[in-house]
Design an enzyme around this catalytic site. Structure first.
Site, short mmCIF file in Angstrom:
data_model
loop_
_atom_site.label_atom_id
_atom_site.label_comp_id
_atom_site.label_asym_id
_atom_site.label_seq_id
_atom_site.Cartn_x
_atom_site.Cartn_y
_atom_site.Cartn_z
N GLY A 127 0.91 -1.32 0.05
CA GLY A 127 0.03 0.17 -0.01
C GLY A 127 0.78 1.29 -0.09
N ASN A 128 0.35 2.39 0.16
CA ASN A 128 1.16 3.62 0.37
C ASN A 128 0.38 4.38 1.24
OD1 ASN A 128 -0.96 5.64 -1.07
ND2 ASN A 128 -0.73 3.95 -2.66
N ARG A 129 1.08 5.54 1.59
CA ARG A 129 0.54 6.53 2.88
C ARG A 129 -0.47 7.50 2.43
NH1 ARG A 129 5.79 9.13 4.34
NH2 ARG A 129 4.47 10.45 5.53
#
Ligand code: CTP
Ligand code: CA
Length: 234
Positions: free
Chosen positions: A33-35
């Site tokens: 995922g990412n932030r």
């Protein structure tokens, strides 16, 4: 109209906004995922609805509630987001790609949870493959100038160029109409309540929005989009 001369300047328009970070599964319980918090994209959708648009909001992982009065299409992966945005974009006046779409995903997804074996030498290696570029696909698929297509880019300056130089190059490469350029770092941009952006136009225009709430940034994006829309159908 008072202070809101722009209040309903999106009345009669249909817009599609994507928001949040995609999640690419490794196995049934893990993902890459990412932030992204989705805050800016959700604010863009809310602002469009407030200005009278009919809004479809395609949400990857978002950490804020969706605004009322928008149609929400929840997705997880880049592939699902591509499918949802592409189908919602048919007949839309504007598409805003605020989502943080994974560039790569695990090339294979384990059917069952990945386990450790006795031998660390046999620890797994994750092989990645590219995801579809949704924005590029939208640009390639459109005929004429509709819909207006807006990209977002989070950049850091580096040895090969400044944030602005990277943004200009990306706008040209992507072929969209506007690029909302965001300087990011450990504490800038992601998950915060404020944002500072420069909105680059394919015509060479540059609108700077100094640090402001994500709602103010959202309205600045629509202020840039509205003059690019064809006259409303009567
Ligand atoms: N985007 C997309 N599909 C992808 C990746 C990105 O539609 N697979 C969109 C994003 O939603 C954003 C724009 O493209 O609106 C720019 O994203 P960005 O990650 O900055 O650009 P990339 O082309 O992926 O370049 P980079 O290698 O710098 O990540
Ligand atoms: Ca990317």
């Amino acid at each position: 109209l008072g202070s809101g001369a722009r209040s309903y300047d999106l009345a009669g328009r249909r817009v599609v906004v994507s928001a949040g970070g995609t999640r690419e599964p490794l196995d049934p319980v893990r993902f890459l995922g990412n932030r992204s918090s989705g805050r800016q994209g959700v604010a863009v959708a809310a602002a469009a609805a407030a200005r009278g648009a009919v809004v479809t909001l395609v949400t990857a992982h978002v950490e804020v509630p969706a605004p009322a009065a928008v149609e929400v299409v929840p997705v997880q992966t880049a592939a699902q987001l591509a499918e949802a945005v592409t189908s919602a974009a048919a007949g839309a006046d504007v598409v805003v790609m605020a989502a943080a779409v994974a560039d790569f995903r695990p090339a294979s997804r384990a059917e069952a949870k990945i386990k450790k074996s006795e031998d660390p030498a046999r620890d797994p290696v994750v092989v990645l493959e590219r995801t579809p570029d949704v924005l590029a696909g939208l640009v390639a698929a459109r005929s004429g100038t509709s819909p207006v297509i807006v990209g977002f880019a989070a950049e850091t300056g580096d040895a090969s160029g400044s944030v602005l130089e990277h943004g200009r190059a990306k706008l040209a490469r992507k072929g969209c109409d506007l690029l909302v350029l965001n300087e990011v770092g450990e504490t800038k941009g992601f998950g915060t309540a404020t944002n500072a952006v420069t909105i680059l136009g394919r015509d060479g225009t540059e609108r700077e929005v100094p640090e402001a709430s994500k709602d103010v940034v959202a309205d600045a994006v629509w202020d840039a989009v509205v003059p690019m829309l064809p006259p409303p159908a009567v």
